[in-house]
Scaffold this active site. Sequence first.
Site, PDB file in Angstrom:
ATOM      1  N   GLY A  37      82.268  -0.468  35.746  1.00  0.00           N
ATOM      2  CA  GLY A  37      82.037  -0.322  37.356  1.00  0.00           C
ATOM      3  C   GLY A  37      83.516  -0.195  38.055  1.00  0.00           C
ATOM      4  N   ARG A  38      84.483  -0.555  37.497  1.00  0.00           N
ATOM      5  CA  ARG A  38      85.831  -0.543  38.195  1.00  0.00           C
ATOM      6  C   ARG A  38      86.341   0.846  37.838  1.00  0.00           C
ATOM      7  NH1 ARG A  38      85.317  -4.625  34.653  1.00  0.00           N
ATOM      8  NH2 ARG A  38      86.955  -4.561  32.785  1.00  0.00           N
TER       9      ARG A  38
ATOM     10  N   HIS B 170     106.063  -8.058  58.322  1.00  0.00           N
ATOM     11  CA  HIS B 170     106.018  -8.989  59.422  1.00  0.00           C
ATOM     12  C   HIS B 170     104.814  -9.893  59.161  1.00  0.00           C
ATOM     13  CE1 HIS B 170     108.524  -6.888  62.147  1.00  0.00           C
ATOM     14  NE2 HIS B 170     108.117  -5.762  61.505  1.00  0.00           N
TER      15      HIS B 170
ATOM     16  N   LYS C 163      73.903   0.084  38.984  1.00  0.00           N
ATOM     17  CA  LYS C 163      73.551   0.475  37.557  1.00  0.00           C
ATOM     18  C   LYS C 163      72.157   0.185  37.099  1.00  0.00           C
ATOM     19  CE  LYS C 163      76.529   1.036  34.328  1.00  0.00           C
ATOM     20  NZ  LYS C 163      77.614   0.550  33.095  1.00  0.00           N
TER      21      LYS C 163
ATOM     22  N   GLU D  42      73.424  -9.008  45.192  1.00  0.00           N
ATOM     23  CA  GLU D  42      73.571  -8.742  46.320  1.00  0.00           C
ATOM     24  C   GLU D  42      73.292  -7.288  46.749  1.00  0.00           C
ATOM     25  OE1 GLU D  42      76.659 -11.263  44.383  1.00  0.00           O
ATOM     26  OE2 GLU D  42      75.546  -9.765  43.608  1.00  0.00           O
TER      27      GLU D  42
ATOM     28  N   GLU E  75      90.270  -7.977  37.007  1.00  0.00           N
ATOM     29  CA  GLU E  75      89.037  -8.110  36.167  1.00  0.00           C
ATOM     30  C   GLU E  75      89.255  -7.530  34.774  1.00  0.00           C
ATOM     31  OE1 GLU E  75      85.031  -7.748  38.345  1.00  0.00           O
ATOM     32  OE2 GLU E  75      85.140  -5.863  37.254  1.00  0.00           O
TER      33      GLU E  75
ATOM     34  N   LYS F 214      77.304 -16.502  38.780  1.00  0.00           N
ATOM     35  CA  LYS F 214      76.123 -15.668  39.286  1.00  0.00           C
ATOM     36  C   LYS F 214      74.910 -16.609  38.859  1.00  0.00           C
ATOM     37  CE  LYS F 214      77.729 -10.865  39.273  1.00  0.00           C
ATOM     38  NZ  LYS F 214      77.342  -9.672  38.731  1.00  0.00           N
TER      39      LYS F 214
END
Length: 549
Positions: free
Chosen positions: A265-266, A382, A204, A210, A351, A510
């Site tokens: 964002g999510r 399993h 954005k 990153e 979040e 961060k």
Amino acid sequence: MSTLTESPAWLALAAHHAQIKNQPIASFFERDPQRFTEFSRQFGTILLDFSKQPLDETAIACLFALARQQKLQDWIRRMFSGDRINTTENRAALHIALRADTPVYLDGVDVVPEVNAVLQQMAGFVAAIQDHTHRGYSGLPIADVVNIGIGGSDLGPVMVTEALKPYCLPQLKVHFVSNIDGAQLDNILRNLNPATTLFIIASKTFTTQETLTNAHSARTWFLQNGGDEAAVARHFVAVSTNIAAVQQFGIAAENMFTFWDWVGGRYSLWSAIGLPIALAIGMDNFRALLAGARDMDQHFLNTALEDNLPVLLGLIGIWQINFCQATSQVILPYDQSLHRFSAYLQQLGMESLGKRVTRDGDAVDYSTGVIVWGEPGTNGQHAFYQLLHQGTQVFNADFLAPCNSQHPLHHHHTMLLANFFAQTEALMRGKDAQTVRVELEAEGIPQQLIEQLLPHRVFPGNQGTTSILFNKLDPATLGALVALYEHKVFVQSVIWNINPFDQWGVELGKQLANTILSELTNDRSPAEHDASTSGLMHYFREQRARINE
């Protein structure tokens, strides 16, 4: 004590839980043969069965009373009306506008035309890639797309493209890079041809550390392997709001796809962040994804609480977390296509709901968000189902499955669903000591050995589960399922009086990382860190120095 935990509806739930907490779930079925019908709801082809949850009619009624006490319906209307309910950032939360087909207003302005304009821009770009109008610098068509993002700019697109692989166009492969660990980017790039590769930089602000590090590394790779500066504009596009930074990178203004600060964002896969989805499955299927979510939006907005799937799912979570003391939510999709669904819901839930203060800044005295995790069945059976059946943790479990598989190999799907149904029944019923004893005696095992084995073969059962069945995992159904969980999270945030649309908790690490990165990069003496952090940095430097000797 908080206002919530002293409220009449909360106290009524606590009192009723004390009355029924020792009643086996199976006993509810014995008393009410119609329990499945009464404790399940359907929307379209989606069936929500909560009859195996540890609650009765009174508990459900008390949960609805809690929802009304917390003014849930008013909050739903406020979100859909564009109120700035994200108070810490003074923003609306209008992800519902990204899939709307009627006006949605923010400060008196309908935002849907802007949304449609971006969708049209996406449609034009997708068509240009598909019909080879947009080609690489050598004249060859684009064969690979690499989406570079992180968090919501990665998890949503990854989850959807994996879930809808049967709808993916065979001539285009879509890859995803999110981790700053160079291994991920390097492993993808080594198999690609720069002349036929398109990069999507999803950030954005176009400042996410990153994402921009990976983007610049991809740009360097492109320039070192045949591309030139002029060709960057044909091979890189951006999903961002920072046009100056995008153009400085070398991306053409017409290849920047924007979105808005009212898109968290999510919650962003429905926006231009979904460009890799649209490229993978085609724009018609992307619009079907939006339509499925829009249908669930309207159901959430207009349906009475008692028949409202997101409301029911959210309130069941409140019951499990705050009264049954569940500390985790496990998501168990019996469909390999949904193998990233749990990870997607992990960000959405943790979040959004991982908050320790109310909207007013007061500390809560009740549990809010829980750990969200899971894997597809039957793999999970399993791996970690041992803990679910015989462990000491309290959890809430959602089982999801399509009735019709996109991959109908012989009797595979029938076997898969047999396991689904068996696991929910086994978690509820368990196996008591008397049943185990009879089974061991029938096997002819000596009595002394039976006494030794008995406690290890008992299953306590009485574990609550919710089952979600749907016809087929097509784009519209997936859109509805994602919106179902988005709104479920919102329901819980309203009950707990917390803001689900900010995420300040991701910032501190961060900030410290930027300081430490400067120290590591410039070989400066560490600032004032604790002894552990300083020691780790010193050890890292020593080991790097030895390799470089």
